[in-house]
Design a protein around this motif. Structure first.
Motif, PDB file in Angstrom:
ATOM      1  N   SER A 138       0.673  -1.066   0.080  1.00 41.09           N
ATOM      2  CA  SER A 138      -0.078  -0.029  -0.081  1.00 41.09           C
ATOM      3  C   SER A 138       0.948   1.322   0.034  1.00 41.09           C
ATOM      4  CB  SER A 138      -0.869   0.156   1.189  1.00 41.09           C
ATOM      5  OG  SER A 138      -1.659  -0.907   1.159  1.00 41.09           O
ATOM      6  N   ARG A 139       1.919   1.139   0.711  1.00 42.29           N
ATOM      7  CA  ARG A 139       2.759   2.250   0.764  1.00 42.29           C
ATOM      8  C   ARG A 139       3.453   2.561  -0.567  1.00 42.29           C
ATOM      9  NH1 ARG A 139       6.254   0.119   4.090  1.00 42.29           N
ATOM     10  NH2 ARG A 139       4.913   1.006   5.967  1.00 42.29           N
ATOM     11  N   LYS A 140       3.886   1.487  -1.450  1.00 44.21           N
ATOM     12  CA  LYS A 140       4.332   1.727  -2.649  1.00 44.21           C
ATOM     13  C   LYS A 140       3.195   2.079  -3.707  1.00 44.21           C
ATOM     14  CE  LYS A 140       6.867  -0.779  -6.345  1.00 44.21           C
ATOM     15  NZ  LYS A 140       7.500  -2.017  -6.800  1.00 44.21           N
ATOM     16  N   ALA A 141       2.075   1.531  -3.620  1.00 42.57           N
ATOM     17  CA  ALA A 141       1.115   2.040  -4.370  1.00 42.57           C
ATOM     18  C   ALA A 141       0.467   3.428  -4.314  1.00 42.57           C
ATOM     19  CB  ALA A 141      -0.190   1.199  -4.634  1.00 42.57           C
ATOM     20  N   GLY A 142       0.294   3.828  -2.865  1.00 45.71           N
ATOM     21  CA  GLY A 142       0.050   5.398  -2.577  1.00 45.71           C
ATOM     22  C   GLY A 142       1.090   6.422  -2.928  1.00 45.71           C
ATOM     23  N   SER A 143       2.181   5.876  -2.965  1.00 45.73           N
ATOM     24  CA  SER A 143       3.186   7.015  -3.331  1.00 45.73           C
ATOM     25  C   SER A 143       3.064   7.400  -4.804  1.00 45.73           C
ATOM     26  CB  SER A 143       4.861   6.460  -3.133  1.00 45.73           C
ATOM     27  OG  SER A 143       4.971   6.189  -1.773  1.00 45.73           O
ATOM     28  N   LYS A 144       2.709   6.200  -5.546  1.00 49.45           N
ATOM     29  CA  LYS A 144       2.662   6.678  -6.958  1.00 49.45           C
ATOM     30  C   LYS A 144       1.401   7.399  -7.392  1.00 49.45           C
ATOM     31  CE  LYS A 144       4.428   2.100  -8.643  1.00 49.45           C
ATOM     32  NZ  LYS A 144       4.415   0.944  -9.393  1.00 49.45           N
ATOM     33  N   LEU A 145       0.432   7.577  -6.267  1.00 44.76           N
ATOM     34  CA  LEU A 145      -0.673   8.216  -6.694  1.00 44.76           C
ATOM     35  C   LEU A 145      -0.643   9.841  -6.001  1.00 44.76           C
ATOM     36  CD1 LEU A 145      -3.660   5.703  -6.171  1.00 44.76           C
ATOM     37  CD2 LEU A 145      -2.795   6.729  -8.089  1.00 44.76           C
ATOM     38  N   GLY A 146       0.480  10.023  -5.634  1.00 42.68           N
ATOM     39  CA  GLY A 146       0.790  11.140  -4.721  1.00 42.68           C
ATOM     40  C   GLY A 146       1.185  12.356  -5.607  1.00 42.68           C
ATOM     41  N   ALA A 147       0.964  12.260  -6.962  1.00 44.22           N
ATOM     42  CA  ALA A 147       1.044  13.359  -7.960  1.00 44.22           C
ATOM     43  C   ALA A 147      -0.335  13.780  -8.438  1.00 44.22           C
ATOM     44  CB  ALA A 147       1.955  13.044  -8.979  1.00 44.22           C
ATOM     45  N   ALA A 148      -0.232  14.860  -8.974  1.00 45.87           N
ATOM     46  CA  ALA A 148      -1.852  15.547  -9.222  1.00 45.87           C
ATOM     47  C   ALA A 148      -2.516  15.006 -10.523  1.00 45.87           C
ATOM     48  CB  ALA A 148      -1.334  17.065  -9.728  1.00 45.87           C
ATOM     49  N   GLY A 149      -1.504  14.101 -11.418  1.00 43.50           N
ATOM     50  CA  GLY A 149      -1.995  13.641 -12.589  1.00 43.50           C
ATOM     51  C   GLY A 149      -3.218  12.731 -12.578  1.00 43.50           C
ATOM     52  N   PRO A 150      -3.567  11.907 -11.783  1.00 40.30           N
ATOM     53  CA  PRO A 150      -4.744  10.929 -11.653  1.00 40.30           C
ATOM     54  C   PRO A 150      -5.771  11.884 -10.894  1.00 40.30           C
ATOM     55  CG  PRO A 150      -3.394   9.983 -10.069  1.00 40.30           C
ATOM     56  CD  PRO A 150      -2.529  11.143 -10.756  1.00 40.30           C
ATOM     57  N   TRP A 151      -5.717  12.900 -10.355  1.00 33.63           N
ATOM     58  CA  TRP A 151      -6.565  13.603  -9.463  1.00 33.63           C
ATOM     59  C   TRP A 151      -7.304  14.554 -10.112  1.00 33.63           C
ATOM     60  CZ3 TRP A 151      -7.981  11.287  -5.027  1.00 33.63           C
ATOM     61  CH2 TRP A 151      -7.135  10.269  -4.504  1.00 33.63           C
ATOM     62  N   SER A 152      -8.588  14.850  -9.730  1.00 39.96           N
ATOM     63  CA  SER A 152      -9.508  15.968 -10.095  1.00 39.96           C
ATOM     64  C   SER A 152     -10.454  16.455  -8.788  1.00 39.96           C
ATOM     65  CB  SER A 152     -10.238  15.648 -11.416  1.00 39.96           C
ATOM     66  OG  SER A 152     -11.077  14.594 -11.170  1.00 39.96           O
TER      67      SER A 152
END
Length: 449
Positions: free
Chosen positions: A22-36
């Protein structure tokens, strides 16, 4: 302080992860790209929409101001708490200013928060207003019946310890673990889980390497002392009697007066067995200079709900559990969202730490360790092991075997680089277990466990 003025560090966010994946997967989502549609409020709510594999984005919302640590809600199918989307959202929020702007929560996030507020209010009302149907006399009779079962179990355990010593400790190695597991099961039947846990520990000692007979005799002596303390509990001072009940496994309530302070989160770590995951969180009061322990439990394989990242401070109340020298407390009302700590605990020398542990044993002879903060110590190799050498006096504390095998040891060595550091940990008869460290100059807390 509003939540907009508070930013956690990435390490504090990742400390919430239930596992390495989960730590590794969450780190990949810590950028603005996939978020709105991200946003946050002064009340401590963070929300956002994360693009996934489906046509609809996942709705993710986090309540940072919850008294028991962050609470999460995500529309993804993951059964982990927090999921990778919640971790990614918090990492985004903890990063650059403006990545998660202040705003008004959307309806789906507000509905979840309203439900949480309602359930919290109902829980507090139930706690403040005990049920009118409570039966004090019935509770007293149940307590008496349980005490009778515990007494029967303690008496039986005394006989088994006598048989072991009469036959010689060498027989323990030949009997294997089965004998102790059967004895532990008998203590569970006697409703004495504390005795059962100590008996199970005896079963592992004969296979623990050279010197095991000495360790087995020591643990048998402590178990005998606990048995005798229970059987003669009426003769003990109230504080020690409460400690004995706690060690036996009779649960008490946190009935001490609430104490409000700025509580610094010093350390958080989990221990697990096949039945239970136990989370230990150490807090230190900035004004009271009191250190307390919060315990939280989860079913085997599941993380406990209470989660407080190291390095944060809480303006909150805690209430102590009974018992002489007992440090366990319950977290009560929280008056503001958690914020990064601006202070560190006062430290002591290594010799003072050893002396404090010796003093603590007078109130609780079964105490494995106590929490202490060491000032100006240097991690130094000592043959095949390691020790913390005091930079200002000729005294050192050896690290426990478990500490020497943890990755946190190398974080501590890297942080020190041969220079003194401040270290918080647990000091006991097996040595010192470092849990958190700070550089001598400015710098954030580094979690070692």
């Amino acid at each position: 302080m509003t939540q907009q003025g508070v930013r956690w560090s990435a390490d504090q966010v990742l400390a919430l992860a239930p596992d390495a994946a989960s730590r590794k997967a969450g780190s990949k989502l810590g950028a603005a790209g996939p978020w709105s549609g991200t946003g946050s409020s002064d009340e401590g709510t963070v929300w956002g929409l994360c693009k996934g594999s489906g046509s609809k984005p996942y709705q993710t919302v986090v309540d940072i101001a919850d008294v028991a640590g962050p609470a999460y809600k995500c529309s993804c199918p993951s059964r982990k708490f927090p999921c990778k989307h919640a971790l990614g959202l918090l990492l985004l929020w903890a990063g650059e200013d403006g990545a998660v702007p202040a705003g008004q929560a959307p309806d789906w996030a507000e509905q979840w928060m309203e439900g949480r507020r309602k359930r919290t209010a109902e829980k507090r009302a139930a706690t403040a207003s005990p049920s009118a149907s409570a039966d004090p006399e019935g509770a007293r009779r149940r307590a008496e019946r349980r005490a009778e079962r515990v007494t029967a179990g303690a008496t039986e355990l005394e006989q088994r310890l006598t048989d072991l010593l009469r036959g010689g400790l060498a027989g323990a190695e030949q009997s294997g673990y089965g004998l102790w597991e059967e004895t532990a099961a008998r203590m569970v039947d006697a409703q004495a889980p504390g005795l059962a846990a100590r008996v199970r520990e005896l079963g592992a000692i004969p296979s623990s390497g050279p010197g095991w007979p000495v360790r087995l005799l020591e643990e048998c002596a402590l178990l005998h002392l606990l048995d005798q303390a229970w059987l003669r509990r009426e003769e003990l001072p109230d504080g020690l009697a409460a400690t004995v009940r706690s060690r036996i496994g009779l649960s008490g309530t946190a009935d001490g007066p609430p104490q409000r302070d700025q509580w610094l989160v010093l350390a958080q770590y989990d221990t697990s067995d096949i039945r239970l995951t136990t989370r230990r969180i150490w807090l230190h009061g900035a004004a009271s200079e009191r250190t307390v322990l919060l315990l939280s439990y989860g079913a085997a394989g599941r993380a406990p709900e209470l989660a407080l990242p190291v390095g944060l401070a809480l303006d909150a109340e805690v209430s102590a559990y009974p018992g002489a020298g007992q440090l366990r407390a319950s977290l009560g009302e929280q008056f503001a969202p958690p914020a990064p700590a601006t202070t560190r605990p006062r430290g002591m020398t290594t010799s003072q730490a050893a002396a404090r542990y010796g003093t603590a044993l007078r109130d609780d002879p079964w105490l494995d360790s106590i929490p202490v903060t060491l000032d100006r110590v240097v991690p130094t190799p000592d043959g095949d092991s390691w020790q913390l050498v005091d930079a200002d006096e000729d005294f050192a504390l050896p690290l426990t075997p478990s500490a020497r095998s943890r990755p946190g040891l190398w974080r501590l060595v890297a942080l020190s680089g041969g220079a003194p550091v401040k270290v918080f940990g647990e000091c006991g008869h097996r040595g010192f277990t470092p849990l958190t460290a700070w550089p001598e100059g400015p710098g954030e807390a580094v979690q070692l466990c």
